[in-house]
Write a protein that holds these residues in place. Structure first.
Motif: not given
Lengths: 324, 324
Positions: A233-238
């Motif tokens: 999943k694309k997250t802010f962190m990634l």
């Protein structure tokens, strides 16, 4: 002043009192199911708290607030189809308990049940409230589209990611606070402050949620840590990590998210190692803190006396895991 | 007075002028596609004709009328998913041109674009018009549910079938006529007559449509005759035939609709033979005629002078294949 738990009870009661066209029971069963499996009732509670800032009487806001919850659950039912998610709140999603067609149709009727709730807004502000609701309803669809698009995109900037979660998540919290305040009698300046409060709170909340997936207490969070990493999943962190990584670090990150047959535990560990090298936890926490501080400053700016704001401050604090 | 073709042009222009949230183009492409592939624009044209009965100025009704068309197309996009239909108006359906997820999401946003149109109803009748719209929106969902349920049901009475098409098709024509008349300035008694006119017209239209599938002129109808029989669709004729058939005739009908590997041409011929034995064509035509006569009688009862009704009478007549 109403407390969070008192408001949640009022919302749950209002949900049970929703009226249905009973000619086709099968249509309503999934609606009743998804509305019964709980959650925090965050959006209606936020709306009622915002109403209660300006008015001791909140009765007129209860049904429109319930409409926000029905709308939110409508988006969950349809998003779960698109994500092919088997579980929601540890129970089967509507399309897995019934089937995709039923989830489409029962989801659809929820959009109109939400309308029905908004049509019960007091006449003097019905059109204004409905416009706020309908604008955000379209924005949530746009946010979901961007989310789908971003999952397939090779590169997403952190600004694009933030705009997506703003549309998909924060805008509905913003609209909830605004709608509640309007029904409570707030003027445009006040209700716009409440909107911005909700928007910043929502952004903080979503970044916090991304953080908790990795750094959360598994007992509190109730999910397996690193689930977002495992499911790519694309997250802010990634997104942020890919943005500031060196060529070599970016290559390693991409590898983790593209290699097949990778041991999930090793994958989570390697990604967290890279996040640590890039100071991603701090960067994310700082951004979430910026948003939450902005939210509290906006709440300060309203013309409401401090004592009336304690419940809202306490809700906001608990949302982003701050003791208050 | 506005003519049918003049109103259709106004509706098409209004559809082209719809405003979209342009942040996620992919969301809107299927919306623009389905709205561009035509159709008669029956619902908005009916609404505008009903408005024009009471008012020379119809401007204020154009955008709400457009909302009826957007809503109708929303139901088509989602129904086509449920029916796994590859084609709509001889062009690919949204889910086959894009995919199911896109059809769910772009369908969803259409429901809120329809809301947006209804929010532009003149303030003095906004709430009244929106209630009529939202009630029918829920009824259309109920109708679709009954349609799905009936496809699986062993026995459906003709009353149940008629109620299903009333909800799924006729109610939206009824609501269209009612909404137009309200915006035109009709009082409750008049707008209720227009509702009943639209409802009876819709029922006649749907039975007529079932009839045309078998007895229509293939050049005019544009579909293969007997398509409903081939695809095992429950129609008024089938439901009625099963109701009045002898045990032996019912057995033969069931056989045609359950046997696998049956030659479609032979199947159509055998079913029509059985319909002929049971006088189904006459029974259906008589019922459609009853509805259309009731519709015209209701239109007579309105306080509108005859000359103002010619376009509406002509539209209704053409719908049910009567020369006028």
């Amino acid at each position: 002043m109403y407390t969070q738990s008192g408001l949640k009870k009022l919302v749950n009661k209002s949900i049970l009192n929703l009226s249905y066209n009973e000619e086709a029971e099968k249509l309503n069963d999934p609606v009743k199911y998804i509305l019964s499996i709980g959650g925090k009732r965050l959006r209606p509670v936020l709306a009622l708290m915002a109403c209660n800032l300006y008015n001791d009487k909140i009765d007129e806001a209860i049904i429109p607030a319930t409409g926000l919850e029905v709308f939110h659950n409508f988006t969950l039912v349809h998003d779960d189809i698109m994500d092919q998610a088997p579980l929601r709140r540890n129970l089967p999603t509507v399309h897995s308990k019934w089937n995709v067609n039923q989830a489409v149709l029962s989801g659809d009727v929820m959009a109109f049940i939400a309308n029905e709730c908004f049509l019960q807004t007091p006449p003097h502000c019905l059109s204004k409230v409905f416009r706020v609701f309908n604008k955000v309803a379209i924005e949530v669809c746009v946010g979901q589209q961007l989310d789908i698009d971003f999952e397939k995109a090779a590169i997403v900037s952190h600004e694009e990611y933030l705009r997506m979660i703003e549309l998909k998540t924060a805008a509905l919290l913003a609209a909830s606070a605004k709608i509640g305040s309007i029904i409570g009698g707030a003027d445009d300046k006040e209700s716009d402050l409440l909107y911005e409060f909700g928007r910043n709170l929502g952004l903080a909340f979503q970044i916090q949620d991304d953080l908790l997936d990795i750094y959360g207490d598994i007992k509190v969070f109730g999910k397996i840590l690193g689930g977002d990493i495992i499911s790519n999943k694309k997250t802010f962190m990634l997104v942020k990590a890919l943005e500031i990584a060196s060529v070599e670090q970016a290559k390693q990150l991409h590898e983790q998210f593209t290699l097949k047959e990778i041991d999930p535990e090793i994958k989570v560990k390697k990604v967290i190692d890279l996040y640590d090298q890039l100071n991603i936890k701090n960067i994310s926490e700082n951004l979430a803190n910026d948003y939450i501080n902005t939210a509290f400053n906006l709440l300060e700016k309203t013309g409401v006396i401090s004592e009336r704001k304690t419940e809202l401050v306490s809700l906001a604090s608990s949302l982003i895991g701050r003791d208050n």
